[in-house]
Design a protein around this motif. Structure first.
Motif, PDB file in Angstrom:
ATOM      1  N   ILE A  59     -27.833  63.563  18.606  1.00 47.55           N
ATOM      2  CA  ILE A  59     -26.844  62.925  19.488  1.00 47.55           C
ATOM      3  C   ILE A  59     -26.054  61.935  18.645  1.00 47.55           C
ATOM      4  O   ILE A  59     -26.641  61.089  17.956  1.00 47.55           O
ATOM      5  N   ALA A  60     -24.729  62.060  18.700  1.00 44.89           N
ATOM      6  CA  ALA A  60     -23.890  61.187  17.874  1.00 44.89           C
ATOM      7  C   ALA A  60     -23.764  59.801  18.487  1.00 44.89           C
ATOM      8  O   ALA A  60     -23.612  59.652  19.712  1.00 44.89           O
ATOM      9  N   LEU A  61     -23.864  58.786  17.638  1.00 43.37           N
ATOM     10  CA  LEU A  61     -23.603  57.392  18.034  1.00 43.37           C
ATOM     11  C   LEU A  61     -22.130  57.088  17.771  1.00 43.37           C
ATOM     12  O   LEU A  61     -21.503  56.331  18.492  1.00 43.37           O
ATOM     13  N   VAL A  62     -21.587  57.688  16.707  1.00 36.95           N
ATOM     14  CA  VAL A  62     -20.132  57.717  16.479  1.00 36.95           C
ATOM     15  C   VAL A  62     -19.769  59.202  16.484  1.00 36.95           C
ATOM     16  O   VAL A  62     -20.305  59.982  15.689  1.00 36.95           O
ATOM     17  N   LYS A  63     -18.892  59.593  17.409  1.00 34.77           N
ATOM     18  CA  LYS A  63     -18.695  61.016  17.715  1.00 34.77           C
ATOM     19  C   LYS A  63     -17.749  61.742  16.773  1.00 34.77           C
ATOM     20  O   LYS A  63     -16.810  61.159  16.230  1.00 34.77           O
ATOM     21  N   TYR A  64     -18.013  63.041  16.686  1.00 38.97           N
ATOM     22  CA  TYR A  64     -17.101  64.006  16.053  1.00 38.97           C
ATOM     23  C   TYR A  64     -16.293  64.634  17.175  1.00 38.97           C
ATOM     24  O   TYR A  64     -16.863  65.241  18.077  1.00 38.97           O
ATOM     25  N   TRP A  65     -14.982  64.448  17.165  1.00 36.42           N
ATOM     26  CA  TRP A  65     -14.152  65.118  18.197  1.00 36.42           C
ATOM     27  C   TRP A  65     -12.791  65.414  17.591  1.00 36.42           C
ATOM     28  O   TRP A  65     -11.900  64.572  17.585  1.00 36.42           O
ATOM     29  N   GLY A  66     -12.632  66.586  17.027  1.00 41.31           N
ATOM     30  CA  GLY A  66     -11.365  66.980  16.424  1.00 41.31           C
ATOM     31  C   GLY A  66     -11.581  67.465  15.007  1.00 41.31           C
ATOM     32  O   GLY A  66     -12.415  66.923  14.280  1.00 41.31           O
ATOM     33  N   SER A 114     -27.062  72.047  21.892  1.00 35.45           N
ATOM     34  CA  SER A 114     -27.884  73.206  21.559  1.00 35.45           C
ATOM     35  C   SER A 114     -27.329  73.944  20.347  1.00 35.45           C
ATOM     36  O   SER A 114     -28.076  74.528  19.576  1.00 35.45           O
ATOM     37  N   SER A 115     -25.992  73.899  20.150  1.00 36.15           N
ATOM     38  CA  SER A 115     -25.437  74.604  18.995  1.00 36.15           C
ATOM     39  C   SER A 115     -25.801  73.882  17.699  1.00 36.15           C
ATOM     40  O   SER A 115     -25.871  74.502  16.646  1.00 36.15           O
ATOM     41  N   ALA A 116     -26.061  72.586  17.777  1.00 30.26           N
ATOM     42  CA  ALA A 116     -26.422  71.832  16.561  1.00 30.26           C
ATOM     43  C   ALA A 116     -27.785  72.271  16.049  1.00 30.26           C
ATOM     44  O   ALA A 116     -27.936  72.650  14.883  1.00 30.26           O
ATOM     45  N   GLY A 144     -21.225  76.876  11.243  1.00 25.88           N
ATOM     46  CA  GLY A 144     -21.622  77.463  12.528  1.00 25.88           C
ATOM     47  C   GLY A 144     -21.162  76.593  13.678  1.00 25.88           C
ATOM     48  O   GLY A 144     -20.577  77.056  14.652  1.00 25.88           O
ATOM     49  N   SER A 145     -21.429  75.297  13.553  1.00 26.61           N
ATOM     50  CA  SER A 145     -21.034  74.323  14.566  1.00 26.61           C
ATOM     51  C   SER A 145     -20.991  72.987  13.844  1.00 26.61           C
ATOM     52  O   SER A 145     -21.944  72.644  13.130  1.00 26.61           O
ATOM     53  N   GLY A 146     -19.902  72.247  14.003  1.00 21.35           N
ATOM     54  CA  GLY A 146     -19.737  71.011  13.221  1.00 21.35           C
ATOM     55  C   GLY A 146     -20.951  70.115  13.288  1.00 21.35           C
ATOM     56  O   GLY A 146     -21.515  69.702  12.259  1.00 21.35           O
ATOM     57  N   SER A 147     -21.411  69.839  14.514  1.00 18.29           N
ATOM     58  CA  SER A 147     -22.510  68.887  14.668  1.00 18.29           C
ATOM     59  C   SER A 147     -23.818  69.399  14.057  1.00 18.29           C
ATOM     60  O   SER A 147     -24.741  68.613  13.833  1.00 18.29           O
ATOM     61  N   ALA A 177     -24.278  70.267  11.093  1.00 14.50           N
ATOM     62  CA  ALA A 177     -24.415  69.669   9.759  1.00 14.50           C
ATOM     63  C   ALA A 177     -25.401  68.505   9.801  1.00 14.50           C
ATOM     64  O   ALA A 177     -26.150  68.270   8.851  1.00 14.50           O
ATOM     65  N   ARG A 178     -25.430  67.775  10.944  1.00 13.75           N
ATOM     66  CA  ARG A 178     -26.274  66.577  11.055  1.00 13.75           C
ATOM     67  C   ARG A 178     -27.707  66.902  11.432  1.00 13.75           C
ATOM     68  O   ARG A 178     -28.602  66.100  11.168  1.00 13.75           O
ATOM     69  N   SER A 179     -27.948  68.064  12.099  1.00  9.40           N
ATOM     70  CA  SER A 179     -29.327  68.399  12.496  1.00  9.40           C
ATOM     71  C   SER A 179     -30.186  68.841  11.324  1.00  9.40           C
ATOM     72  O   SER A 179     -31.392  68.998  11.452  1.00  9.40           O
ATOM     73  N   ALA A 198     -12.154  72.357  24.113  1.00 12.64           N
ATOM     74  CA  ALA A 198     -11.721  71.029  24.576  1.00 12.64           C
ATOM     75  C   ALA A 198     -11.219  70.187  23.408  1.00 12.64           C
ATOM     76  O   ALA A 198     -10.259  69.432  23.539  1.00 12.64           O
ATOM     77  N   MET A 199     -11.865  70.319  22.258  1.00 11.48           N
ATOM     78  CA  MET A 199     -11.436  69.577  21.069  1.00 11.48           C
ATOM     79  C   MET A 199     -10.010  69.964  20.702  1.00 11.48           C
ATOM     80  O   MET A 199      -9.178  69.125  20.393  1.00 11.48           O
ATOM     81  N   GLN A 200      -9.771  71.274  20.748  1.00 10.73           N
ATOM     82  CA  GLN A 200      -8.455  71.772  20.373  1.00 10.73           C
ATOM     83  C   GLN A 200      -7.386  71.295  21.371  1.00 10.73           C
ATOM     84  O   GLN A 200      -6.312  70.853  20.977  1.00 10.73           O
ATOM     85  N   ARG A 246     -14.273  55.953  24.403  1.00 14.65           N
ATOM     86  CA  ARG A 246     -12.968  56.278  23.806  1.00 14.65           C
ATOM     87  C   ARG A 246     -12.801  57.792  23.665  1.00 14.65           C
ATOM     88  O   ARG A 246     -11.718  58.334  23.888  1.00 14.65           O
ATOM     89  N   MET A 247     -13.888  58.470  23.272  1.00 20.78           N
ATOM     90  CA  MET A 247     -13.789  59.931  23.149  1.00 20.78           C
ATOM     91  C   MET A 247     -13.467  60.552  24.513  1.00 20.78           C
ATOM     92  O   MET A 247     -12.577  61.404  24.625  1.00 20.78           O
ATOM     93  N   HIS A 248     -14.173  60.100  25.551  1.00 25.64           N
ATOM     94  CA  HIS A 248     -13.926  60.672  26.881  1.00 25.64           C
ATOM     95  C   HIS A 248     -12.526  60.325  27.390  1.00 25.64           C
ATOM     96  O   HIS A 248     -11.904  61.130  28.085  1.00 25.64           O
ATOM     97  N   ALA A 255     -22.368  59.722  25.831  1.00 31.77           N
ATOM     98  CA  ALA A 255     -22.383  61.054  26.439  1.00 31.77           C
ATOM     99  C   ALA A 255     -21.541  61.996  25.594  1.00 31.77           C
ATOM    100  O   ALA A 255     -20.490  61.607  25.091  1.00 31.77           O
ATOM    101  N   ASP A 256     -22.028  63.226  25.431  1.00 29.72           N
ATOM    102  CA  ASP A 256     -21.289  64.241  24.677  1.00 29.72           C
ATOM    103  C   ASP A 256     -20.386  65.036  25.620  1.00 29.72           C
ATOM    104  O   ASP A 256     -20.020  64.541  26.665  1.00 29.72           O
ATOM    105  N   ALA A 257     -20.084  66.261  25.256  1.00 29.50           N
ATOM    106  CA  ALA A 257     -19.144  67.051  26.049  1.00 29.50           C
ATOM    107  C   ALA A 257     -19.850  67.674  27.250  1.00 29.50           C
ATOM    108  O   ALA A 257     -19.983  68.888  27.375  1.00 29.50           O
ATOM    109  N   GLY A 258     -20.306  66.818  28.145  1.00 30.01           N
ATOM    110  CA  GLY A 258     -21.010  67.258  29.336  1.00 30.01           C
ATOM    111  C   GLY A 258     -21.346  66.029  30.160  1.00 30.01           C
ATOM    112  O   GLY A 258     -21.076  64.911  29.723  1.00 30.01           O
TER     113      GLY A 258
HETATM  114  O1  PMV Z   1     -20.239  70.762  16.946  1.00 30.98           O
HETATM  115  P1  PMV Z   1     -19.853  70.937  18.351  1.00 30.98           P
HETATM  116  O2  PMV Z   1     -18.810  71.948  18.563  1.00 30.98           O
HETATM  117  O3  PMV Z   1     -21.093  71.155  19.210  1.00 30.98           O
HETATM  118  O4  PMV Z   1     -19.180  69.557  18.893  1.00 30.98           O
HETATM  119  C1  PMV Z   1     -19.901  68.403  19.126  1.00 30.98           C
HETATM  120  C2  PMV Z   1     -19.090  67.415  19.861  1.00 30.98           C
HETATM  121  C3  PMV Z   1     -19.852  66.240  20.470  1.00 30.98           C
HETATM  122  O5  PMV Z   1     -21.195  66.592  20.756  1.00 30.98           O
HETATM  123  C4  PMV Z   1     -19.178  65.872  21.791  1.00 30.98           C
HETATM  124  C5  PMV Z   1     -19.801  65.003  19.590  1.00 30.98           C
HETATM  125  C6  PMV Z   1     -20.737  64.992  18.403  1.00 30.98           C
HETATM  126  O6  PMV Z   1     -20.394  64.331  17.425  1.00 30.98           O
HETATM  127  O7  PMV Z   1     -21.824  65.604  18.460  1.00 30.98           O
END
Ligand code: PMV
Length: 319
Positions: free
Chosen positions: A12-19, A104-106, A136-139, A141-143, A188-190, A235-237, A275-278
């Protein structure tokens, strides 16, 4: 090796990736900071097979269509790196409430990156594995990284996640709604980047926010990190809601949890919501305040407590 199993956890991001700065290789517009959880693991086995097509099995069901296409595209990249063409069978067991904003994609792509790269004979270091998972999914990378991770923006070479020290934090996860979300984070990011007038401000402010968050981590300043976490999520929301057509992920029940967290702070409990995208809400607090948070939020939604968890790991294959 022709078969490998790996397990990864959501973050779970504390500083979010969005874009994105680049959509094809999932380069983020800004860096981000996250906590890897110790719950809801995804376990994935990749087996090289003598077949003409890849096979994708998700929670016991064979998958076709977009889910399979996304996995096949990822495998194609692994095959390119390995200089091989053989097909694979991918068997995934996921315990995350899928697509409900609990990343779940992370965990999915972190586990797939480790299992597929191993099965195809690549011995990747943590940086390369994180860069691979990112595709595969940006987030994801952090998992790859245990506990707390910063994922850097930049070129393909520069954009990996690595560990950071953070003050002691636990997370109360409030499941408001475990159904699949209406608009994927990808779409949604796009839409946010293309149509929200707040998007440029989101990108500039988040780059600065990440610097402040890393400073707070270095100095062990939990309260500063907490404030940053909640503000950055809101801010992200706000940027997302500014899209046309507008997208709203937070529901009245989500907002009730944000309100309860503010009320807890008024009573001296250290807690901040994100909160993330949900619609689900995650609340961070120091370990000594977690029980009070879980009790209060537990009256509004189903809650589970997560602690900082492990990075991606290879497992014994028994499938
Ligand atoms: O990597 P994605 O496409 O699951 O996007 C993650 C976007 C957020 O969860 C909303 C923010 C984040 O940094 O995880």
């Amino acid at each position: 090796m022709t078969v490998a199993t790996a397990r990864a956890h959501p973050n779970i991001a504390l500083v979010k990736y969005w874009g994105k700065a680049d959509a094809a290789s999932n380069l983020p517009a800004t860096g981000s900071l996250s906590m890897t959880l110790d719950i809801f693991p995804t376990t994935t086995t990749v087996r090289i097979v003598d077949r003409d097509l890849d096979r994708v099995v998700f929670n016991g069901a064979e998958r076709e269509g977009t889910v399979r296409d996304r996995v096949v595209r990822f495998l194609d990249h692994v095959r390119l790196l390995a200089g091989r063409e053989d097909r694979a069978e991918v068997i995934t067991e996921n315990t995350v409430p899928s697509a409900a904003g609990l990343a779940s994609s992370a965990s999915g792509f972190a586990a797939l990156a480790q299992a597929a790269s191993t099965a195809y004979g690549l011995a990747l270091d943590d940086r390369s594995l994180s860069r691979l998972a990112r595709r595969g999914s940006g987030s994801a990378a952090r998992s790859v990284i245990p506990r707390f991770a910063v994922w850097h923006a930049g070129s393909d070479e520069q954009s990996f996640a690595e560990p950071v020290q953070a003050p002691p934090i636990e997370m109360v996860i409030a499941t408001v709604d475990a159904r699949e979300k209406a608009v994927s984070s990808r779409d949604a990011m796009q839409r946010t980047a293309m149509t929200s007038p707040f998007y440029p401000a989101w990108v500039t402010s988040t780059a600065q926010t990440l610097e402040s968050a890393l400073e707070a981590c270095r100095s062990g300043d939990l309260e500063r990190l907490g404030r940053i976490t909640e503000t950055n999520a809101l801010r992200m929301h706000a940027a997302i809601q500014g899209s046309d057509p507008s997208i709203r992920y937070l529901t009245p029940r989500s907002w009730a949890i944000f309100d309860a967290v503010a009320q807890l702070r008024g009573e001296g409990v250290l807690a901040w919501a994100t909160a993330d995208a949900g619609p689900n809400v995650c609340v961070i607090s120091p370990p000594e305040h977690t029980a009070a948070v879980a009790e209060r939020i537990g009256a509004l939604a189903d809650v589970v407590i997560a602690r900082p968890g492990p990075g991606v790991r290879l497992q014994e294959t028994d499938a």
